[in-house]
Structure formats: structure tokens, C-alpha cells
Design an enzyme around this catalytic site. Sequence first.
Site, PDB file in Angstrom:
ATOM      1  N   ASP A 251       0.830  -1.201   0.000  1.00 31.08           N
ATOM      2  CA  ASP A 251       0.000   0.000   0.000  1.00 31.08           C
ATOM      3  C   ASP A 251       0.868   1.256   0.000  1.00 31.08           C
ATOM      4  O   ASP A 251       2.084   1.204   0.157  1.00 31.08           O
ATOM      5  CB  ASP A 251      -1.009  -0.015   1.162  1.00 31.08           C
ATOM      6  CG  ASP A 251      -0.357   0.054   2.535  1.00 31.08           C
ATOM      7  OD1 ASP A 251       0.472   0.945   2.749  1.00 31.08           O
ATOM      8  OD2 ASP A 251      -0.687  -0.786   3.393  1.00 31.08           O
ATOM      9  N   PHE A 252       0.218   2.386  -0.174  1.00 29.28           N
ATOM     10  CA  PHE A 252       0.891   3.675  -0.398  1.00 29.28           C
ATOM     11  C   PHE A 252       1.945   3.977   0.655  1.00 29.28           C
ATOM     12  O   PHE A 252       3.051   4.423   0.333  1.00 29.28           O
ATOM     13  CB  PHE A 252      -0.174   4.786  -0.435  1.00 29.28           C
ATOM     14  CG  PHE A 252       0.351   6.133  -0.800  1.00 29.28           C
ATOM     15  CD1 PHE A 252       0.888   6.386  -2.051  1.00 29.28           C
ATOM     16  CD2 PHE A 252       0.303   7.189   0.111  1.00 29.28           C
ATOM     17  CE1 PHE A 252       1.373   7.643  -2.393  1.00 29.28           C
ATOM     18  CE2 PHE A 252       0.779   8.451  -0.210  1.00 29.28           C
ATOM     19  CZ  PHE A 252       1.315   8.676  -1.475  1.00 29.28           C
TER      20      PHE A 252
END
Length: 242
Positions: free
Chosen positions: A109-110
Site C-alpha cells: 500500500d501507499f
Amino acid sequence: MAGDTPQRLQKLIAQAGLASRRQAETWIEAGRVQVNGQPAKLGDRAALDDVVTVDGRPLPEGAETCQVVAYHKPAGQITSRSDEQGRPTVFENLPELSHGRWIAVGRLDFQTSGLLLLTTDGQLANRLMHPSGQVQRRYLARVHGTPSREQLECLTAGVDLEDGVAKFEYVREKRGKGSNRWYEVALREGRNREVRRMWQAVGLEVSRLIRIGYGPVSLDRNHPAGEVRWLSRKEIEALKRA
């Protein structure tokens, strides 16, 4: 490469169909050939666990060539080819391919950093990602707060998430003190934000998350963030066995 007996570089280049042995020798003398990132010289040999490149590209091994890179993803990049919000993507930093395309083995994820594998072999990517493969993923998680023994036991016994029960294979305290401690955890599936959600399920927040291993491949401590490392044929074979 056939077997694990070191062979002369010009022979390997010729076997890959890139040039004659004599032409390969001129490439070596011109500094176009590297072994494990170091300039090669005439007489050098390479074995199965060596990465040989010509002009920065690994040697192809026929029509079924499978290339794999380990990318050290920084926080603040997405694992997608494009983003409506204009955020940077991991694909912007990957080497260009003469044919095929890079396929990410799972996602980070980011805000998660660390090891991201990418390959040109879609079948290998699917096998490594599929839950039936049971490939181990390893992470370092910085946890805000001090977990109790009961909370840690819960994480390895299994916690209820909205998409089913999840559990860590192990939880090991690594370093840190006070309210920010680091733990190494391992699991054998890759659901969305699973590691963060598991800690949340026992009442704790993850303030930083780093993936340090995927199957037999580990994140090298000397691997700079934002850069790739080409996997050797030996590492690729180990991934296929995983």
C-alpha cells in the site's frame, strides 16, 4: 546456464544468442558487460547465482525467458501503472524491457515500503500470489504501544477480520523501546492491508511497515530505496520452487 559450473562470459553471451564469442570479447573489453554489477574483464567466468548483464540488461535464456527484479519501494508510491490523483508509481522507476511488461507480485500500500518483486512471467507471478501457494511474506512493523503477552498470542492464534480469520506465523520483538517498538512478523497470504488490520484487531496501531522478505528473497540492507536489483537465475529458480 547449464548446471552450476562457472563458464566464460563470452560463451554465455554466445549461448544467449546475442553475439559470436569473438564479438562478445570485444563487448567485454569495451566495458559493456558486467557481473553482479561490476565491470567484467576477459577471462572472467559466471555461475548460476551470478547476474550477467550486457548494456545493463540480463542475458536472455531463450523464448521462455523469465526476468525478476527486487524493487525497494519507498513509502509514498503506489503499486499501479497510473493513478487518478497523480501520485508516483513504482513502475516509473523500473528498467525498460525490449519485450513483455513488468508484473507486480502482489501489492504494497501507499505508506508501506520495502521489498516488491516484479517479473515478466505472469504464470510465476500468479503462483507466488495465489493463497494456495502459501508463500511466506515477512515484515517489520513499528507498533505504537506495548503489546501484552495476550495480544501477541492472539495474533499467532488468529484474529477475526471482516474477510475472515488471519494469523501470523510468528511475532518476534526486534528493537525499540517506549511506545514505539519494532516487531518482525510473517504470514502466508497477502490480503489488502492485512498486517495493519491484524494489529488493529488487537487494539494497536502500526506507524510504519516494511516488507523485508517474500519467499526465499530478502531485502538487502544495502539496497537503496527507489532502486531495483536483478535477481540471479539461482534466485529465480528458488522462487519457482517456492
